[in-house]
Write an enzyme that holds these catalytic residues in place. Structure first.
Site, PDB file in Angstrom:
ATOM      1  N   ARG A  18     -44.532 -45.849 -34.311  1.00  0.00           N
ATOM      2  CA  ARG A  18     -45.803 -45.616 -33.705  1.00  0.00           C
ATOM      3  C   ARG A  18     -46.430 -44.539 -34.598  1.00  0.00           C
ATOM      4  O   ARG A  18     -47.547 -44.230 -34.095  1.00  0.00           O
ATOM      5  CB  ARG A  18     -45.754 -44.915 -32.127  1.00  0.00           C
ATOM      6  CG  ARG A  18     -45.822 -46.196 -31.322  1.00  0.00           C
ATOM      7  CD  ARG A  18     -45.710 -45.746 -29.772  1.00  0.00           C
ATOM      8  NE  ARG A  18     -44.077 -45.542 -29.391  1.00  0.00           N
ATOM      9  CZ  ARG A  18     -44.027 -44.479 -28.416  1.00  0.00           C
ATOM     10  NH1 ARG A  18     -44.785 -43.974 -27.604  1.00  0.00           N
ATOM     11  NH2 ARG A  18     -42.711 -44.407 -28.232  1.00  0.00           N
ATOM     12  N   ALA A 366     -67.507 -12.105 -63.949  1.00  0.00           N
ATOM     13  CA  ALA A 366     -67.971 -13.305 -63.205  1.00  0.00           C
ATOM     14  C   ALA A 366     -68.171 -14.577 -63.894  1.00  0.00           C
ATOM     15  O   ALA A 366     -68.653 -14.714 -65.203  1.00  0.00           O
ATOM     16  CB  ALA A 366     -69.427 -13.301 -62.589  1.00  0.00           C
TER      17      ALA A 366
END
Ligand code: UD1
Ligand code: MG
Length: 451
Positions: A18, A366
């Site tokens: 199942r 950055a």
């Protein structure tokens, strides 16, 4: 009790159809750990250390996983599924080694606690021949019912074999059974198949032992100890219970969780006190977080070490081998893989750092990325302590940026930069006064002519 020797037999032969999965049921994970391994570790925590794993469906895969998660376990094959007593007897050779306590547990009940196991062992130590972990439920359908008389268990009746009156009993078999080692084989060998399913029921040993005048008792444990997983909805239910428990333990141990229900831990997540975890953070396996660290919202961490007082995120991803030293900072939209970020170093925005050593107090601007892979091999980037790497730099590995060096923003750096040097790796800017205006006018005129 701790002096008593103990064998834990864990039944893991079930097919689990199942689950609708190519993977054996007991390998499905709760908090990143296969469910059978939750059971083996609960057994180990209860001092029930000698583990015999009964495998059947997907035996090879289960044995492979056991080598990782329960390396000292021995394995026994139940080639044909003929019932729980038959499965236990697959481990006959282990039982024959001789133990004070023999425990049987199911590999698909991942929330079985070491306390519940200790409870069953305590009853064996007091002289019970069989002790069964029971639980109460208002939905007993499907479970074996515990039939008691004068405080002793006389039988366990399986659903299909129970009378209507017995079906009304709300005290059920939770799937953990303790058997006095000296009686185990005699009782198991006496089990037959005279029942609705025609299987060898482990639960029949209760009646057999009681008839022989042996002492058979039940303990009572909370429902989740017995929660057997048969499909993915039950898997998620067990995960939810596990996570709720661990969140509470974390908070009681001094970790701040602002929205605990949105934070997911792995089985081995370690977080020191005074750390703060903001909402929506996922911890994969192998993460440790030091004291006072702050994991901001929406981070994903896996096999990573975050030192004390670090800041991570929001929206950061720490991949395997990311190591952040004390007070390091990894900010938003950064990905760190197999790299050390030195003490107090900062990678604040939009970076990919892979296979790198970033020195203490270095600052990574950055958009900086390490170009660590050429499609064939991975290469190392080293950034010295105190270096300043300008925004939007590509560090083409292998590369070494020296101590206190300075990289101009927008650089593609492919040659080593010595200590204290300033490097530019970009085209020189040219500026043409008035050219933008001329260009606009020419374009506008051309468009007008074309109409
Ligand atoms: C079993 C108990 C029941 C109890 C319930 C708790 C028996 C006869 N019944 O019923 O009293 O309330 O668990 O969940 O024990 N297994 C094997 N080989 C086999 C048969 C089973 O390894 O031949 C394993 C299964 O994979 C599973 C466990 O044993 O992990 C229990 O088997 P399952 O078929 O789920 O038994 P239940 O009918 O649920
Ligand atoms: Mg079951």
């Amino acid at each position: 009790m701790s002096q008593r020797t103990c064998l834990s037999i864990i039944l893991a032969a079930g097919e689990g159809t199942r689950m609708k999965s190519a993977m054996p049921k007991v390998l499905h994970e709760i908090a990143g750990l296969p469910m059978f391994a939750h059971v083996t570790s609960a057994a180990a925590a209860a001092g029930a250390g000698d583990i015999a794993l009964v495998v059947g469906h997907g035996a090879d895969e289960v044995v492979k996983a056991a080598a990782v998660h329960a390396p000292s376990a021995t394995h026994f094959l139940q080639a044909e599924r003929k019932g729980t007593a038959h499965a236990v007897l697959a481990a006959r050779a282990a039982i024959e080694r001789g133990y004070d306590d023999v425990l049987v547990m199911f590999g698909d009940t991942p929330l079985l606690s070491s306390e519940a196991i200790s409870g069953v062992r305590a009853r064996l130590a007091e002289g019970a021949a069989v002790a069964v972990m029971g639980f109460r439920t208002d939905k007993p359908a499907g479970y074996g019912r515990l039939i008691e008389k004068d405080g002793l268990l006389t039988a366990i009746r399986e659903e299909k074999d129970a009378s209507p009156q017995e079906r009304g009993i709300d005290f059920c078999n939770g799937g953990l059974m303790g058997i006095a080692g000296h009686a185990a084989l005699v009782l198991l060998d006496a089990v037959g198949t005279n029942n609705a399913k025609g299987e060898y029921y482990l639960t029949d040993i209760v009646e057999i032992a009681a008839r022989q005048g042996l002492r058979v008792v039940a303990t009572e444990a909370a429902f989740e100890n017995a929660l057997g997983i048969n499909n993915r909805a039950e898997l998620a239910e067990a995960e939810g219970i596990w996570q709720a428990r661990r969140r509470r333990e974390m908070m009681l141990a001094g970790v701040t969780l602002i929205a605990p229900e949105t934070v997911f831990f792995a089985y081995d997540t370690k977080i020191a006190s005074d750390a703060i975890v903001e909402p929506n953070v996922f911890f994969g396996q192998g993460v440790s977080v030091g004291e006072g660290a702050n994991i901001h919202a929406f981070c994903h961490l896996e096999e990573a070490t975050v030192g004390p007082f670090c800041e991570v995120g929001p929206y950061a991803r720490l991949r395997p081998g990311a190591t952040l030293k004390k007070k390091a900072k990894v900010g938003n939209f950064c990905e760190i893989k197999k790299s050390e970020i030195g003490e107090g170093a900062k990678v604040p925005h939009l970076s990919y750092i892979g296979d790198a050593f970033i020195g203490a107090k270095a600052n990574i601007g950055a958009g900086t990325i390490t170009c660590n892979y050429d499609g064939y091999s991975k290469f190392i980037t080293e950034v010295g302590p105190g270096a300043f790497v300008g925004s939007n730099t590509s560090l083409v590995a292998p590369i070494r940026i020296g101590r206190d060096a300075y990289i101009a923003s927008g650089s593609v750096v492919s040659e080593d930069v010595p200590d204290d040097a300033l490097a530019f790796g970009r085209a020189r800017q040219t500026t043409k006064p008035g050219r933008a205006k001329e260009l606009r006018e020419a374009r506008a005129a051309a468009k007008a002519r074309a109409k």
